[in-house]
Design an enzyme around this catalytic site. Structure first.
Site, PDB file in Angstrom:
ATOM      1  N   ASN A  46      -7.873  -6.574 -24.617  1.00  0.00           N
ATOM      2  CA  ASN A  46      -8.465  -6.373 -23.293  1.00  0.00           C
ATOM      3  C   ASN A  46      -8.718  -7.699 -22.585  1.00  0.00           C
ATOM      4  OD1 ASN A  46      -8.490  -3.614 -23.649  1.00  0.00           O
ATOM      5  ND2 ASN A  46     -10.678  -3.475 -24.076  1.00  0.00           N
ATOM      6  N   HIS A 427       2.127   7.314 -10.335  1.00  0.00           N
ATOM      7  CA  HIS A 427       1.274   7.369 -11.519  1.00  0.00           C
ATOM      8  C   HIS A 427       1.021   8.814 -11.948  1.00  0.00           C
ATOM      9  CE1 HIS A 427      -2.676   6.554 -13.702  1.00  0.00           C
ATOM     10  NE2 HIS A 427      -1.855   5.676 -14.246  1.00  0.00           N
ATOM     11  N   ARG A 561     -15.620   5.359 -18.065  1.00  0.00           N
ATOM     12  CA  ARG A 561     -15.365   4.587 -19.281  1.00  0.00           C
ATOM     13  C   ARG A 561     -15.469   3.087 -19.075  1.00  0.00           C
ATOM     14  NH1 ARG A 561      -9.549   4.712 -20.657  1.00  0.00           N
ATOM     15  NH2 ARG A 561      -9.489   2.607 -19.768  1.00  0.00           N
TER      16      ARG A 561
END
Length: 679
Positions: A46, A427, A561
């Site tokens: 990340n 997407h 999230r």
């Protein structure tokens, strides 16, 4: 709006807080050992992505940056650097003080800078000379070659002595993309010994730099700006543009130069001068970099160091010999991976490929699995004489090369490929099958919150609707007709989607209207509630509408999230909004939108986060759940997530995240969801 000046969290600080939460799971003693190590790997991956995508805006290295990089606030860089350094220090502390000793206690010794045991030297030497040496490309001072680094590559920077009038420095690559990062050596002492590829090379630098005496060796890596956009107006084929973009990414600005903090100043100065590295890009690290490789740390001991096995649950009605399309003629189905088996999705494509009644297949692919069964089914379908049309999004960041490879294979098999729309990414996760039964023409749809990717379906929580609903499949037909045009949405304003919410067409207006209805109901004295689950929440129009709903007294529960720039609990702004985040065994990924509607709830699932990029620069699809049984399933899953007091954290008005109060019965939502679906 009533003229209130609203406040927001900075998106980059919000994202970093998510990665800090990942690091907390690595520190959690209740998590099995190898899962803690996996969380370290996720944190590392990340952080690399953050530097490659977001830091260019913060460093203001890209004067032509688009609104994708908005909210890069002046003066934010020192705070970001402070957070990153603090997290990297915590990462090193966790690994060395907790996880390495825990491995040792379980009979696994990971070499971490200490000298090799004598009995391992022969094995390691044999491996180096027979495997590793093949891939080494040392840069010796005497060659005079310019210093070049590809993005995210690993090198060892070496100080040397032994030859007069020569630069006493050199570089050698660590070929972690060609070889496993770790070597396992069973020990006579009953332990298993794991060795970094880096250290195998360190032990043999005399063979890499013959005639020189190595006096020091330090790992380095470069992160480059990966936020490189394709110039859609380029002449030529899209695959040529993608190849150009991948080359540009390798030559992008240096965003982070990560080096071993033990490196002497003279060697660091040589490197920074040779690479033209700005001071803002210098980050001191540890002995090893790219520790996302820890996700593949060998486990010679066995499954006891992982989460207990949790087999995906079958959907019994979609098993057996009956055609999946005959099942869908009777009712809709929802699949909830990874709790439930992904096999019904694979079966949908496999049966479509071979069913003689299937005439045509349409699908959007955003991130394709490297060994995709779905892509192979589409190839078989084309070779079986079906009309197969695939929209491949070649601009899916970091998956461009894999998607390009698959697009060439699909095209060679006779699949009709449709490439990216200029200035837009597609997407949406949708598929449509047309099937002729006698005189009857039937349509079947797949609509998902996540990619059609059987690899990520093992650990991303998503939802897939399988339906023959006439209205939704007609809308899908319209969508694929539009996508094949590769034109801008403004040219197709005559298209009216009656059931699906499609960004650039009706998605934002519909969501705003649904929130307005809750506001009107609350003002009329009726119950009003909104529950939304997203990966990221950042777009101000939607946030401001939620603030307006809160000012009217609408109860709002948000499960977000990662990035959340909305601030809950602010008097006069967001007093009725609660925001929670869940980080656990699986990656929370599904998007869910539930509007109370005075006791007649409307439920939508979809691919769209509420971010600028999703709502303004992508084609996204959200879809209704009409079946009351399936709506009930979604409500139970949401209730479990909102009740989580084990893995959930809550965002406060102070912009800090705190663990949810765990008084009373402990609830771990992911386990509760699995138990519910099993029953």
């Amino acid at each position: 709006m009533n003229g209130t000046i609203f406040t927001y969290v900075n998106r980059d600080l919000s994202w970093l807080s998510f990665n800090q939460r990942v690091l907390q799971e690595a520190a959690n003693p209740a998590v099995p050992l190898y899962e803690r190590i996996r969380f370290l790997a996720i944190f590392s991956a990340n952080l690399d992505e953050f530097f490659r995508v977001r830091m260019s805006a913060l460093l203001e290295l890209d004067p032509l940056r688009t609104s994708e990089n908005d909210e890069a606030e002046p003066g934010l860089l020192p705070e970001v650097q402070m957070i990153v350094n603090r997290c990297q220090n915590e990462f090193g502390r966790l690994l060395q003080e907790q996880l390495l000793p825990a491995l040792q206690q379980n009979g696994i010794h990971l070499y971490y800078g200490e000298p090799l045991l004598p009995e391992h030297k022969v094995t390691i030497s044999e491996y180096f000379h027979s495997r590793v040496l093949t891939f080494l490309q040392p840069l010796r001072p005497e060659t005079g070659k310019p210093l070049t680094f590809s993005d995210n590559a690993l090198f060892l920077a070496v100080s040397m002595a032994g030859l007069p009038n020569q630069q006493p420095y050199g570089l050698v690559n660590i070929p972690h993309e060609n070889l496993p990062r770790f070597l396992t050596i069973p020990g006579a002492d009953g332990q298993y010994h794991l060795l970094f590829l880096d250290d195998i090379i360190r032990q043999h630098l005399g063979a890499v730099f013959p005639g020189r005496t190595v006096t020091g060796c330090y790992s380095v890596k470069v992160n480059r700006n990966a936020d490189v956009s394709i110039a859609d107006e380029f002449a030529g084929e899209m695959d040529e543009n993608i190849a150009w973009m991948l080359d540009q990414r390798q030559a992008g600005h240096t965003i982070r130069f990560l080096y071993d903090a033990a490196m002497p100043d003279d060697l660091l100065e040589w490197l920074t001068a040779g690479f033209s590295i700005p001071p803002t890009a210098l980050f001191a690290g540890g002995r090893y970099h790219n520790l996302s490789s820890l996700a593949g740390l060998p486990n010679p001991v066995g499954a006891t160091l992982h989460y207990p096995p949790q087999s995906p649950l079958p959907i019994t009605a979609l098993q057996g010999e009956s055609s999946i399309f005959d099942c869908l003629d009777q009712q809709d189905y929802l699949v909830h991976p990874p709790y439930q088996s992904y096999n019904p999705v694979l079966r949908f494509f496999n049966e479509a490929a071979i069913d003689p009644d299937v005439q045509a297949i349409f699908v959007t692919l955003y991130r394709i699995a490297s060994d995709s069964f779905i892509a192979n089914a589409l190839i078989s379908a084309a070779r079986n004489g079906k009309q197969v049309t695939v929209f491949v999004e070649l601009k899916a960041r970091f998956d461009e090369e894999n998607n390009l490879r698959w697009s060439k294979r699909l095209k060679a098999a006779g699949v009709r490929l449709v490439y990216s729309i200029p200035a837009l990414k597609v997407h949406a996760k949708t598929a449509l099958v047309k099937r002729q039964r006698g005189w009857q023409n039937q349509r079947y749809g797949l609509l998902a919150t996540g990619n059609f990717n059987e690899s990520t379906a093992r650990f991303y929580t998503d939802h897939v609707l399988m339906t023959s609903h006439v209205g939704m499949t007609q809308d899908l037909d319209l969508l694929f007709a539009y996508l094949q045009s590769r034109d801008q949405p403004a040219s197709y304003r005559f298209i009216r989607f009656e059931h699906l919410l499609v960004s650039q067409f009706n998605l934002m207006p519909r969501f705003l209207a649904l929130i307005d209805r809750e506001i009107a109901n609350r003002r009329a004295g009726l119950p009003a509630q909104i529950t939304i689950k997203l990966n990221n929440l950042q777009e101000k129009t939607m946030i401001d509408k939620l603030y307006e709903a809160s000012q009217a007294g609408v109860s709002i529960n948000l499960l977000v999230r990662a990035i959340c720039t909305l601030i809950p609990g602010v008097p006069g702004q967001s007093e009725t909004i609660r925001v929670r985040r869940i980080v656990d065994r699986y990656l929370e990924h599904g998007r869910i939108f539930v509007f109370h509607n005075n006791g007649q709830p409307e439920t939508y699932l979809g691919s769209a986060d509420w971010m600028n990029r999703n709502l303004y620069r992508r084609i996204e699809v959200c879809f209704p759940v009409y079946d009351p049984v399936l709506r009930h399933q979604i409500s139970v899953l949401l209730e479990a997530s909102l009740a989580d007091n084990t893995q959930a954290t809550e965002l406060l008005a102070s912009q800090q995240w705190k663990p949810v109060d765990s008084q009373g019965q402990l609830i771990r939502s992911q386990q509760a969801i699995y138990t519910y679906l099993k029953s």
